[in-house]
Write an enzyme that holds these catalytic residues in place. Structure first.
Site, PDB file in Angstrom:
ATOM      1  N   ILE A 205       0.863  -1.196   0.000  1.00  0.00           N
ATOM      2  CA  ILE A 205       0.000   0.000   0.000  1.00  0.00           C
ATOM      3  C   ILE A 205       0.895   1.240   0.000  1.00  0.00           C
ATOM      4  CG2 ILE A 205      -1.585   1.383   1.464  1.00  0.00           C
ATOM      5  CD1 ILE A 205      -2.941  -1.048   0.222  1.00  0.00           C
ATOM      6  N   HIS A 206       0.688   2.149  -0.926  1.00  0.00           N
ATOM      7  CA  HIS A 206       1.462   3.396  -0.840  1.00  0.00           C
ATOM      8  C   HIS A 206       0.778   4.606  -1.469  1.00  0.00           C
ATOM      9  CE1 HIS A 206       2.535   2.292  -4.975  1.00  0.00           C
ATOM     10  NE2 HIS A 206       2.761   3.587  -5.150  1.00  0.00           N
ATOM     11  N   ARG A 207      -0.359   4.419  -2.157  1.00  0.00           N
ATOM     12  CA  ARG A 207      -1.006   5.566  -2.828  1.00  0.00           C
ATOM     13  C   ARG A 207      -1.353   6.654  -1.833  1.00  0.00           C
ATOM     14  NH1 ARG A 207       0.264   5.485  -7.596  1.00  0.00           N
ATOM     15  NH2 ARG A 207       0.308   3.350  -8.289  1.00  0.00           N
ATOM     16  N   ASP A 281      -2.293  -1.517  -3.865  1.00  0.00           N
ATOM     17  CA  ASP A 281      -2.775  -0.352  -4.620  1.00  0.00           C
ATOM     18  C   ASP A 281      -1.707   0.083  -5.622  1.00  0.00           C
ATOM     19  OD1 ASP A 281      -0.873   0.872  -3.032  1.00  0.00           O
ATOM     20  OD2 ASP A 281      -2.283   2.209  -2.004  1.00  0.00           O
TER      21      ASP A 281
END
Ligand code: UD1
Ligand code: UDP
Length: 360
Positions: A205-207, A281
């Protein structure tokens, strides 16, 4: 022919590794590599240069950690200086990061032609920083290397001239083919983390939309913890995500899964290949899930890689409710989609080099 490539963020190192190898093997081509410094931790940058045998950058600009405006503005100025000195025939940019936009903008203003690898992707969500970067970069570019037919159509709809667009396939698929073999040989990550093949879920997850909104990040972390109670969740945590988790006081959630530092590409490939399910994501990870035929749940409301959803390999879920996300992830283990060759056959890099060489 002198080609100046601009990279700065993790996925760009992986894409550029594949392209750079072919460029440098091409007679009469000289590549100058510029690293903006957007990603700077060793496990976000140096590890890729070592593992993927990317040549040392000719210029390291050391610009990262700022806001979008700070990063893009400082990169623009610094890249302009390099371009004035190097006077390349082409500037090559990748993907949709702030480094991509800065490279394209610096070049086009100096009348140096720009080639964009991974052109034409659209999420149609203008709140994503990447969407603005892509649109502006595509419209500043002279050569647009599209990975898919959908990307080609997006560009044509925006009025970009057909003779500038080249459908080449996906350079990440080329990278997966090339480095996949090396990953099998070198990576010991499964043993190191005590994982069984097909016995865990891999999450990334990094958005910004998922990490910077407190409630959204909480929902995602709670969902991963719920999944982990049934199947171990391996979660290499992006530095952006770790920082937000710390700011929001969510460190406790990271102890409820198998959270690790970001891993190198060879370890990541092994984690992907052997995962039962991937929840992400990331743009790159969605495609890699398909390359290794692993069912994928994308924690976003939309994706640029729409074909994988249409073909049944990827399921979108808007990260609004923890229990719904957890159940979606747990129940997609047997999701199998239709086969496709839509990312090409591992020839994307060679096609890019051929077009560039033919453009002299
Ligand atoms: C960037 C890209 C995104 C891409 C992602 C790949 C933009 C707008 N976004 O997002 O499209 O999917 O890279 O991973 O260009 N940080 C560190 N160490 C690092 C790198 C980042 O601590 O090595 C932290 C810093 O606090 C930094 C924050 O992460 O401010 C965000 O980094 P940034 O490069 O601005 O954006 P990403 O979220 O990494
Ligand atoms: N990746 C990696 N280590 C990690 C997480 C991702 O090597 O800990 C690789 C992944 O295999 C893919 C690329 O990084 O090739 C994707 O980058 P990221 O998710 O940061 O960005 P995006 O593709 O969303 O722009």
């Amino acid at each position: 022919m002198k080609i100046l490539s601009v990279v700065g963020a993790r996925p760009q190192f992986i894409k550029a590794a594949a392209v750079s190898r072919a460029l440098r093997a091409s007679p009469g081509v000289r590549e100058v590599l510029v690293h903006t410094g957007q990603h700077y931790d060793d496990n976000m940058s140096q590890v890729f240069f070592e593992e993927l045998e990317i040549p040392e950058p000719d210029y390291h600009l050391g610009i990262g950690g700022g806001t979008h405006g700070q990063n893009t503005g400082r990169m623009l100025e610094a890249i302009e200086g390099v371009l004035l000195k190097e006077k390349p025939d082409w500037v090559l940019v990748y993907g949709d990061t702030d480094s991509t936009l800065a490279g394209a903008l610096a070049a086009v203003k100096l009348h140096i032609p720009v080639a964009h690898v991974e052109a034409g992707l659209r999420s149609f969500n203008r709140r994503m920083p990447e969407e603005i970067n892509r649109i502006l970069t595509d419209h500043a570019s002279d050569l647009l290397f599209a990975p898919t037919e959908t990307a080609v159509q997006n560009l044509l709809r925006e009025g970009i001239l057909e003779n500038r667009i080249h459908l080449v396939g996906d350079v990440m698929y080329d990278a997966a083919l090339h480095y996949g073999v090396k990953a099998e040989r070198k990576s010991r990550i499964l043993e190191r983390l005590g994982l069984q093949a097909k016995g865990y879920v891999l999450a990334t997850i990094h958005r910004a939309e998922n990490t910077d909104d407190r409630e959204r990040l909480r929902v995602i972390l709670e969902a991963l913890a719920e999944v982990h109670r049934e199947v171990p969740v391996v979660f290499p945590v992006h530095p952006r995500t770790r920082k937000r988790a710390e700011i929001f006081g969510f460190e406790g959630y990271l102890e409820k899964v198998l959270a690790t530092e970001p891993v190198g590409y060879l370890d990541m490939v092994m984690l992907e290949k052997n995962a039962r399910i991937i929840a992400t994501d990331s743009g790159g990870v969605q495609k890699e899930a398909y390359f290794y035929r692993v069912p994928c749940v994308t924690l976003r409301a939309e994706t640029e890689w729409v074909e994988l959803v249409e073909l049944g390999w990827n399921q979108l879920i808007s990260p609004l409710d923890a229990h719904t996300i957890a159940q979606t992830v747990l129940h997609c283990a047997h999701m199998i989609g239709e086969e496709t060759d839509l990312y090409g056959s591992g020839q994307a890099v060679q096609r890019i080099v051929n077009v560039l060489r033919g453009s002299r």
